[in-house]
Design a protein around this motif. Structure first.
Motif, PDB file in Angstrom:
ATOM      1  N   GLY A 111       0.815  -1.203   0.000  1.00 32.48           N
ATOM      2  CA  GLY A 111       0.000   0.000   0.000  1.00 32.48           C
ATOM      3  C   GLY A 111       0.848   1.252   0.000  1.00 32.48           C
ATOM      4  O   GLY A 111       0.612   2.202  -0.740  1.00 32.48           O
ATOM      5  N   GLN A 112       1.876   1.239   0.835  1.00 33.10           N
ATOM      6  CA  GLN A 112       2.703   2.424   0.997  1.00 33.10           C
ATOM      7  C   GLN A 112       4.172   2.016   1.157  1.00 33.10           C
ATOM      8  O   GLN A 112       4.467   1.075   1.890  1.00 33.10           O
ATOM      9  CB  GLN A 112       2.242   3.194   2.236  1.00 33.10           C
ATOM     10  N   LEU A 131      15.176   7.957  -6.757  1.00 30.98           N
ATOM     11  CA  LEU A 131      14.147   8.388  -5.806  1.00 30.98           C
ATOM     12  C   LEU A 131      13.236   9.471  -6.379  1.00 30.98           C
ATOM     13  O   LEU A 131      12.406  10.031  -5.666  1.00 30.98           O
ATOM     14  CB  LEU A 131      14.789   8.883  -4.506  1.00 30.98           C
ATOM     15  N   THR A 132      13.389   9.778  -7.665  1.00 33.94           N
ATOM     16  CA  THR A 132      12.476  10.740  -8.274  1.00 33.94           C
ATOM     17  C   THR A 132      11.280   9.990  -8.854  1.00 33.94           C
ATOM     18  O   THR A 132      11.413   8.870  -9.345  1.00 33.94           O
ATOM     19  CB  THR A 132      13.159  11.524  -9.419  1.00 33.94           C
ATOM     20  N   ALA A 133      10.130  10.640  -8.793  1.00 30.06           N
ATOM     21  CA  ALA A 133       8.920   9.999  -9.317  1.00 30.06           C
ATOM     22  C   ALA A 133       9.073   9.668 -10.800  1.00 30.06           C
ATOM     23  O   ALA A 133       8.537   8.670 -11.276  1.00 30.06           O
ATOM     24  CB  ALA A 133       7.709  10.905  -9.093  1.00 30.06           C
ATOM     25  N   GLU A 134       9.837  10.462 -11.539  1.00 30.97           N
ATOM     26  CA  GLU A 134      10.045  10.177 -12.958  1.00 30.97           C
ATOM     27  C   GLU A 134      10.706   8.816 -13.146  1.00 30.97           C
ATOM     28  O   GLU A 134      10.501   8.145 -14.136  1.00 30.97           O
ATOM     29  CB  GLU A 134      10.937  11.236 -13.622  1.00 30.97           C
ATOM     30  N   CYS A 135      11.542   8.452 -12.194  1.00 33.62           N
ATOM     31  CA  CYS A 135      12.197   7.150 -12.289  1.00 33.62           C
ATOM     32  C   CYS A 135      11.312   6.041 -11.736  1.00 33.62           C
ATOM     33  O   CYS A 135      11.107   5.022 -12.383  1.00 33.62           O
ATOM     34  CB  CYS A 135      13.543   7.166 -11.553  1.00 33.62           C
ATOM     35  N   TYR A 136      10.785   6.243 -10.529  1.00 31.54           N
ATOM     36  CA  TYR A 136      10.142   5.082  -9.892  1.00 31.54           C
ATOM     37  C   TYR A 136       8.701   4.845 -10.332  1.00 31.54           C
ATOM     38  O   TYR A 136       8.234   3.711 -10.297  1.00 31.54           O
ATOM     39  CB  TYR A 136      10.255   5.143  -8.367  1.00 31.54           C
ATOM     40  N   ARG A 137       8.014   5.900 -10.764  1.00 33.52           N
ATOM     41  CA  ARG A 137       6.602   5.691 -11.123  1.00 33.52           C
ATOM     42  C   ARG A 137       6.437   4.680 -12.265  1.00 33.52           C
ATOM     43  O   ARG A 137       5.633   3.750 -12.152  1.00 33.52           O
ATOM     44  CB  ARG A 137       5.950   7.030 -11.453  1.00 33.52           C
ATOM     45  N   PRO A 138       7.206   4.804 -13.355  1.00 38.28           N
ATOM     46  CA  PRO A 138       7.079   3.782 -14.420  1.00 38.28           C
ATOM     47  C   PRO A 138       7.449   2.385 -13.937  1.00 38.28           C
ATOM     48  O   PRO A 138       6.876   1.395 -14.394  1.00 38.28           O
ATOM     49  CB  PRO A 138       8.063   4.261 -15.494  1.00 38.28           C
ATOM     50  N   VAL A 155       4.452   6.611  -2.087  1.00 46.97           N
ATOM     51  CA  VAL A 155       5.870   6.619  -1.736  1.00 46.97           C
ATOM     52  C   VAL A 155       6.155   7.846  -0.893  1.00 46.97           C
ATOM     53  O   VAL A 155       5.730   8.951  -1.239  1.00 46.97           O
ATOM     54  CB  VAL A 155       6.750   6.668  -3.011  1.00 46.97           C
ATOM     55  N   SER A 156       6.840   7.659   0.230  1.00 47.74           N
ATOM     56  CA  SER A 156       7.336   8.834   0.947  1.00 47.74           C
ATOM     57  C   SER A 156       8.761   8.581   1.395  1.00 47.74           C
ATOM     58  O   SER A 156       9.142   7.450   1.681  1.00 47.74           O
ATOM     59  CB  SER A 156       6.425   9.202   2.124  1.00 47.74           C
ATOM     60  N   ILE A 157       9.550   9.638   1.404  1.00 50.87           N
ATOM     61  CA  ILE A 157      10.989   9.523   1.632  1.00 50.87           C
ATOM     62  C   ILE A 157      11.374  10.403   2.817  1.00 50.87           C
ATOM     63  O   ILE A 157      11.007  11.578   2.856  1.00 50.87           O
ATOM     64  CB  ILE A 157      11.750   9.953   0.355  1.00 50.87           C
ATOM     65  N   HIS A 158      12.077   9.816   3.766  1.00 55.15           N
ATOM     66  CA  HIS A 158      12.352  10.492   5.036  1.00 55.15           C
ATOM     67  C   HIS A 158      13.836  10.440   5.356  1.00 55.15           C
ATOM     68  O   HIS A 158      14.404   9.367   5.479  1.00 55.15           O
ATOM     69  CB  HIS A 158      11.537   9.835   6.157  1.00 55.15           C
ATOM     70  N   VAL A 163      12.657  11.509  13.429  1.00 59.26           N
ATOM     71  CA  VAL A 163      11.500  12.359  13.134  1.00 59.26           C
ATOM     72  C   VAL A 163      10.390  11.536  12.487  1.00 59.26           C
ATOM     73  O   VAL A 163       9.210  11.690  12.813  1.00 59.26           O
ATOM     74  CB  VAL A 163      11.912  13.537  12.217  1.00 59.26           C
ATOM     75  N   LEU A 164      10.804  10.641  11.590  1.00 60.31           N
ATOM     76  CA  LEU A 164       9.807   9.779  10.938  1.00 60.31           C
ATOM     77  C   LEU A 164       9.017   8.997  11.975  1.00 60.31           C
ATOM     78  O   LEU A 164       7.781   9.009  11.985  1.00 60.31           O
ATOM     79  CB  LEU A 164      10.510   8.809   9.969  1.00 60.31           C
ATOM     80  N   LEU A 165       9.735   8.327  12.887  1.00 61.43           N
ATOM     81  CA  LEU A 165       9.029   7.470  13.848  1.00 61.43           C
ATOM     82  C   LEU A 165       8.234   8.287  14.857  1.00 61.43           C
ATOM     83  O   LEU A 165       7.115   7.913  15.217  1.00 61.43           O
ATOM     84  CB  LEU A 165      10.021   6.557  14.572  1.00 61.43           C
ATOM     85  N   GLU A 166       8.804   9.403  15.306  1.00 58.94           N
ATOM     86  CA  GLU A 166       8.136  10.149  16.380  1.00 58.94           C
ATOM     87  C   GLU A 166       7.024  11.061  15.884  1.00 58.94           C
ATOM     88  O   GLU A 166       6.025  11.256  16.576  1.00 58.94           O
ATOM     89  CB  GLU A 166       9.174  10.960  17.168  1.00 58.94           C
ATOM     90  N   ASP A 167       7.212  11.616  14.689  1.00 62.91           N
ATOM     91  CA  ASP A 167       6.242  12.627  14.239  1.00 62.91           C
ATOM     92  C   ASP A 167       5.468  12.250  12.979  1.00 62.91           C
ATOM     93  O   ASP A 167       4.295  12.576  12.851  1.00 62.91           O
ATOM     94  CB  ASP A 167       6.958  13.966  13.973  1.00 62.91           C
ATOM     95  N   ASN A 168       6.139  11.602  12.024  1.00 60.36           N
ATOM     96  CA  ASN A 168       5.515  11.428  10.710  1.00 60.36           C
ATOM     97  C   ASN A 168       4.691  10.158  10.554  1.00 60.36           C
ATOM     98  O   ASN A 168       3.727  10.126   9.805  1.00 60.36           O
ATOM     99  CB  ASN A 168       6.581  11.419   9.599  1.00 60.36           C
ATOM    100  N   LEU A 169       5.114   9.100  11.269  1.00 63.50           N
ATOM    101  CA  LEU A 169       4.568   7.780  10.930  1.00 63.50           C
ATOM    102  C   LEU A 169       3.053   7.718  11.086  1.00 63.50           C
ATOM    103  O   LEU A 169       2.349   7.209  10.209  1.00 63.50           O
ATOM    104  CB  LEU A 169       5.253   6.710  11.788  1.00 63.50           C
TER     105      LEU A 169
END
Lengths: 255, 255
Positions: A111-112, A131-138, A155-158, A163-169
């Motif tokens: 899913g993510q 890591l650019t959408a132009e590369c990974y989306r296709p 896709v999200s990149i951290h 910070v990812l675990l404490e605030d973003n997840l």
């Protein structure tokens, strides 16, 4: 390609599509057109599986073949495939490995995809075009077409694990609070299957560390945020192999 | 590299080693030496995991570091790791894919790799150097060193699928009669886990077809030779992804 994916704009929709009830004619050119013509060798009258990104699957009947493009008359199912019930939290592997993983992860069903830094991830891995959408989306779409799914992994990149675990997840869509959280750990003796079957949770978030593993701080942070360690036996696997193997195990146990 | 593999000749043995009871000094140069020095950055007094190909694991203490070579004083366990309980019958994928698979298959753990032709395998795939021992042996060893195993998968290559199934399969070491035989089939609804757990067999032989699948004749031949169809759900995977995913599922169910 086992299914030809169409952009929502190609079927006249804006943004995500949840149902398309009309018969829709589309012209498929470019890479997809060449694939239909040169690999699948479609002829007028034949049918191919089609799907709309984040929308329903359907069937396209070939109505024209000309100039490297294929005309399809499409009808769609009334429902959209469910989002895969597994999310992946992956310490960014080196670009060459990540490049190969995109399609395979999408094919297995996620899913993510949450990519993160860790002590043992080299900083310059984040500067790659992989890591650019132009590369990974296709590449993600390639995997979906292989697996006959329409659900594009988000896709999200951290760059900051803490910070990812404490605030973003918890803010990432669909991750808030609920769901089973697993962290792959070569030392763990509990298996993926055991925890997934026991939990009865709808979704599973699977964390996979860098080559060399999470450091002690990162492991403690994962544990503090509800991740439970799971192992795959005594064999240590490379990140990419482990990623495929573990996603397969979670899916099999959740089925 | 999580374990440094030594050739039997390096520990003074001829052929396969089943136990090495002495303390043995070896000098590790070449690629392994550079890896120890430049990646693991070993220093005198440190210990590294070692193993003898098809023999026991052990511990090596660094006793010298000079000229790109590392001297190790090794002691070995009294037992050799068991041979992995899974064998793989794989329709030969294209060379680029096969090249990538060798190390991953060895890391996941396979007793025997049986490569075969099939209608949907292109004939020229068999002419590649990827099928020479000079190419694949170092890749298999790379996978073993990653997974900390010493059991080198045996490899056999068969250009005639019918002859393989009718005449050769039972003659391959350890395949005679016994053991569970599974054939991956995207259409099958029975899962790997179900059959492996039910069977109670010691060994499993897993057959994976070419991109595009086995043809009807090949499927019938597999069935006639005791292979039972297993699926992984509705998603169709590429050969290499399926290979890793299915080996993981067999191992998890057999554990």
């Amino acid at each position: 390609v086992n299914l030809v994916l169409l952009e929502p704009s190609e079927v006249g929709a804006e943004g995500a599509v949840t149902d398309v009830t009309d018969i829709i004619d589309v012209i498929i050119g470019g890479v997809r057109g060449r694939h239909l013509l040169n690999v699948l060798r479609v002829l007028p009258g034949q049918q191919v599986r089609v799907g709309v990104l984040d929308g329903p699957c359907g069937v396209g009947t070939v109505v024209s073949v000309a100039d490297g493009a294929v005309g399809l008359r499409c009808t769609f199912e009334t429902t959209t495939p469910p989002r895969p019930r597994v999310d992946l939290l992956l310490a960014l592997p080196r670009p060459k490995v990540m490049r190969r993983l995109w399609a395979q992860i999408a094919a297995l069903g996620v899913g993510q995809i949450v990519l993160t830094n860790a002590e043992r991830v080299e900083r310059n891995y984040f500067d790659t075009h992989v890591l650019t959408a132009e590369c990974y989306r296709p590449l993600l779409i390639e995997g979906l077409q292989q697996a006959q799914d329409t659900r594009l992994p988000r896709v999200s990149i951290h760059r900051q694990f803490k910070v990812l675990l404490e605030d973003n997840l918890d803010e990432l869509d669909g991750m808030a609070g609920q769901g089973l959280r697993l962290a792959a750990d070569p030392m763990a003796t509990t298996t993926v299957g055991t925890l997934v079957r026991e939990s009865g949770q709808e979704r599973t978030l699977l964390a996979i560390g860098p080559e060399g593993g999470w450091n002690a701080f990162e492991r403690a942070l994962l544990e503090a945020h509800g991740f439970r360690s799971v192992g795959m036996g005594p064999r240590t696997l490379r990140t990419d192999t482990a990623c495929i193997a573990l996603l397969a195990l979670v899916h099999a146990a959740a089925a």
